[in-house]
Scaffold this motif. Structure first.
Motif, mmCIF file in Angstrom:
data_model
loop_
_atom_site.group_PDB
_atom_site.id
_atom_site.type_symbol
_atom_site.label_atom_id
_atom_site.label_comp_id
_atom_site.label_asym_id
_atom_site.label_seq_id
_atom_site.Cartn_x
_atom_site.Cartn_y
_atom_site.Cartn_z
ATOM 1 N N TYR A 41 0.794 -1.229 0.000
ATOM 2 C CA TYR A 41 0.000 0.000 0.000
ATOM 3 C C TYR A 41 0.827 1.281 0.000
ATOM 4 O O TYR A 41 0.719 2.089 0.908
ATOM 5 C CB TYR A 41 -0.994 -0.028 1.167
ATOM 6 N N PHE A 49 -5.434 -0.960 -5.521
ATOM 7 C CA PHE A 49 -6.468 -1.651 -4.735
ATOM 8 C C PHE A 49 -7.845 -1.038 -5.005
ATOM 9 O O PHE A 49 -8.832 -1.773 -5.155
ATOM 10 C CB PHE A 49 -6.161 -1.651 -3.235
ATOM 11 N N ILE A 52 -9.055 -2.479 -8.100
ATOM 12 C CA ILE A 52 -9.507 -3.868 -7.889
ATOM 13 C C ILE A 52 -10.977 -3.871 -7.453
ATOM 14 O O ILE A 52 -11.780 -4.685 -7.922
ATOM 15 C CB ILE A 52 -8.626 -4.571 -6.822
ATOM 16 N N TYR A 58 -14.162 -8.851 -8.715
ATOM 17 C CA TYR A 58 -13.920 -8.638 -7.275
ATOM 18 C C TYR A 58 -15.236 -8.231 -6.610
ATOM 19 O O TYR A 58 -15.588 -7.063 -6.509
ATOM 20 C CB TYR A 58 -12.829 -7.583 -7.053
ATOM 21 N N GLY A 162 -14.744 -4.464 4.954
ATOM 22 C CA GLY A 162 -13.799 -4.742 3.861
ATOM 23 C C GLY A 162 -13.164 -6.114 3.910
ATOM 24 O O GLY A 162 -12.397 -6.476 3.025
ATOM 25 N N SER A 163 -13.410 -6.864 4.982
ATOM 26 C CA SER A 163 -12.836 -8.199 5.127
ATOM 27 C C SER A 163 -11.311 -8.203 5.234
ATOM 28 O O SER A 163 -10.667 -9.193 4.887
ATOM 29 C CB SER A 163 -13.272 -9.114 3.973
ATOM 30 N N SER A 164 -10.746 -7.103 5.739
ATOM 31 C CA SER A 164 -9.288 -7.109 5.950
ATOM 32 C C SER A 164 -8.909 -8.085 7.058
ATOM 33 O O SER A 164 -7.748 -8.501 7.140
ATOM 34 C CB SER A 164 -8.794 -5.704 6.306
ATOM 35 N N ASN A 167 -6.923 -10.988 5.987
ATOM 36 C CA ASN A 167 -5.497 -10.908 5.667
ATOM 37 C C ASN A 167 -4.620 -11.275 6.864
ATOM 38 O O ASN A 167 -3.395 -11.354 6.748
ATOM 39 C CB ASN A 167 -5.127 -9.522 5.111
ATOM 40 N N TYR A 206 -9.217 -13.002 -7.521
ATOM 41 C CA TYR A 206 -7.819 -12.711 -7.171
ATOM 42 C C TYR A 206 -6.865 -12.944 -8.343
ATOM 43 O O TYR A 206 -5.652 -12.925 -8.176
ATOM 44 C CB TYR A 206 -7.407 -13.517 -5.933
ATOM 45 N N PHE A 216 -1.119 -5.140 -8.854
ATOM 46 C CA PHE A 216 -1.141 -4.856 -7.417
ATOM 47 C C PHE A 216 -0.098 -5.720 -6.698
ATOM 48 O O PHE A 216 0.681 -5.237 -5.874
ATOM 49 C CB PHE A 216 -2.553 -5.148 -6.917
ATOM 50 N N MET A 252 -1.616 -15.413 -2.388
ATOM 51 C CA MET A 252 -0.966 -14.706 -3.503
ATOM 52 C C MET A 252 0.539 -14.898 -3.376
ATOM 53 O O MET A 252 1.098 -14.814 -2.283
ATOM 54 C CB MET A 252 -1.325 -13.225 -3.500
ATOM 55 N N GLU A 280 0.620 -12.701 0.234
ATOM 56 C CA GLU A 280 -0.638 -12.430 0.963
ATOM 57 C C GLU A 280 -1.456 -13.704 1.141
ATOM 58 O O GLU A 280 -1.483 -14.557 0.259
ATOM 59 C CB GLU A 280 -1.482 -11.402 0.199
ATOM 60 N N SER A 282 -5.604 -14.461 2.062
ATOM 61 C CA SER A 282 -6.915 -13.828 2.257
ATOM 62 C C SER A 282 -7.870 -14.949 2.697
ATOM 63 O O SER A 282 -8.404 -15.682 1.859
ATOM 64 C CB SER A 282 -7.364 -13.151 0.959
HETATM 65 C C1 AVI Z 1 -7.599 -5.595 1.659
HETATM 66 N N1 AVI Z 1 -8.000 -6.997 1.512
HETATM 67 C C2 AVI Z 1 -9.272 -7.239 2.191
HETATM 68 C C3 AVI Z 1 -8.009 -7.472 0.117
HETATM 69 C C4 AVI Z 1 -8.458 -8.945 0.053
HETATM 70 O O1 AVI Z 1 -9.393 -9.238 -0.678
HETATM 71 O O2 AVI Z 1 -7.881 -9.781 0.767
HETATM 72 C C5 AVI Z 1 -6.642 -7.315 -0.517
HETATM 73 C C6 AVI Z 1 -6.593 -7.881 -1.911
HETATM 74 N N2 AVI Z 1 -5.660 -8.678 -2.353
HETATM 75 C C7 AVI Z 1 -5.912 -8.974 -3.625
HETATM 76 N N3 AVI Z 1 -7.031 -8.395 -3.983
HETATM 77 C C8 AVI Z 1 -7.476 -7.691 -2.925
#
Ligand code: AVI
Length: 320
Positions: A41, A49, A52, A58, A162-164, A167, A206, A216, A252, A280, A282
């Protein structure tokens, strides 16, 4: 007319580039290598983002918005007016602002790692809601969340859309929820969570057709170059976004397209073709699993609302 106030700003996060450098170097030296998603970020990464969230594949952002639009009034009835609304990862403050007419908070505390980013958003919030007590708090709440006692005027209602939460690993999520719980007495947590669904839908979300998620993911390499002085070439790497059904999570990675040597001051790392850097997770939850996690963290039995397809959930977890 109520005279407009000026938002108050508190900066508690001081960018620690030395700690970031150590963290990145340690992650790159591991087998397999990894880099924290917090490095996605920078300015460009935040714009990517945002892009996305506009993609047809998405679904989380749109789906969550539809749940708030349909059930927001019922959520507000359960939560009650006059609370201190603490917006975790507030960004442009848009999601919380949309809830103000329903939630009628007495104070709005917007927490984000960057106060600079919050500045303009909070000035707009204050202009549009002149009577509201507005505070910006620059803090990395993912690692610590000790808010000053006088920050919460009445009941603290934490807002984490946002469902963070996905992560974090489930263990990290539990520790995070416990930290929120300890500061939300008499209030609670309103949180958005992405739910388990068929792999093809998750996979597309994704690994989109336009390659925005790929950009991203690859953008993290520019950040690593900036932070540790490495010489990653994004063209040497390929985006991988895959669903691990056993772990209920999207992973990811960046995969080397051929043998690659990366150098930075004092060290270097050779990657073989197809070797990966994990960037990452998710995590996706079932309603039951997330409700159990909230209760394990000490919240009372939560209420939840989902969309017609059951793809996303918003939970209200009271902290009694
Ligand atoms: C910020 N977070 C909730 C996103 C997710 O869906 O996990 C980050 C993201 N990574 C790839 N696309 C979006």
């Amino acid at each position: 007319m109520t005279p407009s106030r000026t938002p108050r700003f508190i900066q508690r996060h001081v960018a620690d580039t030395e700690a970031d450098r150590r963290d990145i170097e340690a992650g790159l030296m591991q087998q397999p290598a990894h880099a924290s998603p917090k490095y996605f970020y920078d300015r460009l990464g935040s714009h990517l983002f945002e892009a996305i969230t506009e993609l047809p594949e998405y679904y989380p952002t749109r789906t969550e918005a539809s749940i708030f639009a349909t059930h927001g009034a019922e959520m507000a009835r359960r939560i009650g007016p006059g609370a201190t609304l603490i917006d975790l990862g507030a960004g442009n403050c848009a999601k919380a602002s949309r809830m103000f007419p329903l939630l009628e908070p007495s104070r709005y505390v917007a927490v984000d790692i960057s106060v600079e980013f919050l500045h303009d958003a909070l000035k707009r919030v204050q202009r549009e809601h002149p009577a509201l007590d507005v505070i910006g708090l620059g803090q990395d709440f993912s690692s610590s969340l000790d808010l000053d006692a006088d920050l919460i005027a009445d009941r603290g209602v934490f807002f984490y859309p946002g469902s963070s939460i996905g992560n974090f690993t489930p263990d990290e999520a539990l520790a995070f929820l416990k930290r929120v719980r300890s500061q939300a007495l008499g209030g609670g947590l309103l949180i958005g969570v992405d739910l388990v669904k068929p792999a093809a839908i998750l996979q597309a979300a994704y690994d989109d057709a336009l390659g925005v998620t790929a950009a991203f993911n690859l953008n993290i390499l520019r950040q690593l170059n900036r932070l540790i002085g490495s010489d990653f070439e994004p063209t040497d790497w390929k985006h991988i976004g895959l669903y691990d059904a056993a772990e209920s999570r999207i992973e990811m990675h960046l995969e080397a397209r051929h043998d690659v040597e990366v150098h930075w001051p004092g060290a270097q790392r050779a990657f073989l073709a197809e070797e990966r850097i994990h960037t990452e997770n998710s995590c996706k939850y079932t309603v039951e699993r997330f409700a159990a996690l909230l209760q394990e963290a000490g919240f009372a039995a939560p209420l939840h609302w989902t969309d017609d397809r059951g793809w996303f959930g918003v939970f209200w977890a009271p902290a009694r």
